[in-house]
Design an enzyme around this catalytic site. Structure first.
Site, short mmCIF file in Angstrom:
data_model
loop_
_atom_site.label_atom_id
_atom_site.label_comp_id
_atom_site.label_asym_id
_atom_site.label_seq_id
_atom_site.Cartn_x
_atom_site.Cartn_y
_atom_site.Cartn_z
N ASP A 45 0.90 -1.36 -0.09
CA ASP A 45 0.05 -0.10 0.18
C ASP A 45 1.10 1.14 -0.11
O ASP A 45 1.62 1.45 1.09
CB ASP A 45 -1.07 0.17 1.23
CG ASP A 45 -2.12 -1.22 0.98
OD1 ASP A 45 -2.22 -1.63 0.07
OD2 ASP A 45 -2.62 -1.31 2.32
N LYS A 72 -6.19 -7.14 0.27
CA LYS A 72 -7.28 -7.50 0.87
C LYS A 72 -7.15 -9.03 1.53
O LYS A 72 -7.51 -9.48 2.52
CB LYS A 72 -8.65 -7.57 0.06
CG LYS A 72 -9.15 -6.36 -0.34
CD LYS A 72 -10.36 -6.26 -1.14
CE LYS A 72 -11.09 -4.96 -1.20
NZ LYS A 72 -11.55 -4.32 0.55
N ALA A 74 -4.07 -10.40 2.23
CA ALA A 74 -3.34 -10.53 3.23
C ALA A 74 -3.86 -9.72 4.50
O ALA A 74 -3.61 -10.00 5.67
CB ALA A 74 -1.91 -9.70 3.03
N ASP A 275 -11.50 -5.09 5.52
CA ASP A 275 -11.09 -6.37 5.50
C ASP A 275 -10.84 -6.90 7.21
O ASP A 275 -10.72 -8.10 7.25
CB ASP A 275 -9.60 -6.23 5.10
CG ASP A 275 -9.44 -5.70 3.64
OD1 ASP A 275 -10.34 -6.11 2.94
OD2 ASP A 275 -8.40 -5.06 3.13
#
Length: 323
Positions: A45, A72, A74, A275
């Site tokens: 990210d 998502k 992980a 998530d």
């Protein structure tokens, strides 16, 4: 397609990691099998904060760039492991610095990384802009995630067969989602067409209100979350969960609809909160919780996740949940 499995585990800071270390330190017994298998994406990210999100064609200034482990799949695996789950991840990362960062984060959280494949393309990347109120916009470059195949799922048949629940998302190819059987918790994000055979094993299908409208036809879809859940259930999943941000979530199954409010918290960054919710939900279902109890627990996890910046770095332990 070439690739290698990452089989090295080392103790991390979570309860799940400590259990694995105790179970294998003297070589006397193998680690307990995963109760939750997450099949999905692993991304780096790249995050910047902005005062406001740009309009089309507009440039705005952001903060210094921060790089965090995400994706998502992980994220869900880390969220569950931090809560104490025996969680494993089937994913593909690149043989690069981002891939190594992701494996380190997963191991530290206590996630079983043995099913993770390496190579085929660079690690996936998510470009994230976080607004002043904690809202975000995200663009994902899938990279290695797009190279995950049904054959990779078949090769992981041992961990797949041992898991009570398999949690999936749509940041990997649709055939991969269709190949993972057993009880499936599916968050169809980013939304797309879902085959009937995939819908039939969803228990539950987990969507936010935007994703629900997309699956139901966009502009003409119901706007009331209860009506969205009813319409989605008619498409074929065994149950549906609609997440409602600060308002909590609702669950709809054959027995009706249950709405669960969220604890009141101050949102700092919503990245990864969905998530965290889905990872927690899938784990509690794997443990045998009722759907209502699992949703109530997951709402608390999602609320805790928005109170800190980042995705995985914001995920709470079981002892740090709001009431």
């Amino acid at each position: 397609m070439t690739g290698t499995r990452d089989a090295a585990l080392r103790p991390g800071g979570s309860a799940a990691a400590e259990r694995r270390a105790r179970g294998s330190a003297d070589g006397s017994r193998a680690p307990a099998p995963a109760e939750l298998l997450v099949v999905g994406s692993a991304n780096a990210d790249l995050v910047t904060r902005v005062e406001r999100h740009p309009a089309p064609g507009e440039t705005v200034l952001g903060s210094d760039l921060a790089v965090h482990p995400g994706g998502k799949g992980a994220n869900q695996a880390v969220a569950a492991a931090r809560l104490g789950a025996r969680a494993a991840l089937l994913a593909r990362v690149g043989d690069d610095a981002h891939g190594r960062m992701l494996l380190e984060s997963l191991r530290t959280a206590g996630v079983d990384t043995a099913p993770v494949l390496t190579g085929g393309a660079p690690t996936g990347v998510a470009l994230i802009a976080v607004g002043a109120r904690g809202d975000n916009t995200i663009v994902v470059s899938p990279g290695a995630n797009a190279r995950l195949t049904p054959e990779d799922v078949a090769a992981a048949h041992g961990v797949l067969a041992g898991a009570a629940v398999v949690s999936l998302q749509m940041e990997v190819p649709a055939p991969v989602v269709a190949a993972a059987g057993t009880r499936v918790v599916l968050n169809p994000s980013p939304p797309g067409e879902l085959p009937d055979d995939v819908l039939a094993v969803c228990d539950p299908l987990v969507v936010n209100e935007h994703e629900a409208r997309g699956l139901l036809g966009g502009a003409g879809a119901p706007r009331d979350p209860g009506e969205q859940a009813r319409a989605l259930l008619a498409l074929g999943p065994r149950s549906v969960v609609v997440t409602l941000g600060a308002s909590g979530a609702l669950h709809r199954g054959p027995g009706g609809t249950v709405r669960v409010p969220s604890p009141a918290v101050e949102a700092v960054d919503t990245t990864g909160a969905g998530d965290a919710f889905t990872g927690a939900l899938a784990w509690r279902l794997a443990r045998g919780d009722t759907p209502e109890a699992a949703v109530r627990f997951a709402v608390r996890v999602g609320a805790a996740a928005v109170t800190r910046p980042g995705a995985q770095s914001s995920f709470p332990t079981a002892g740090a949940l709001p009431r």
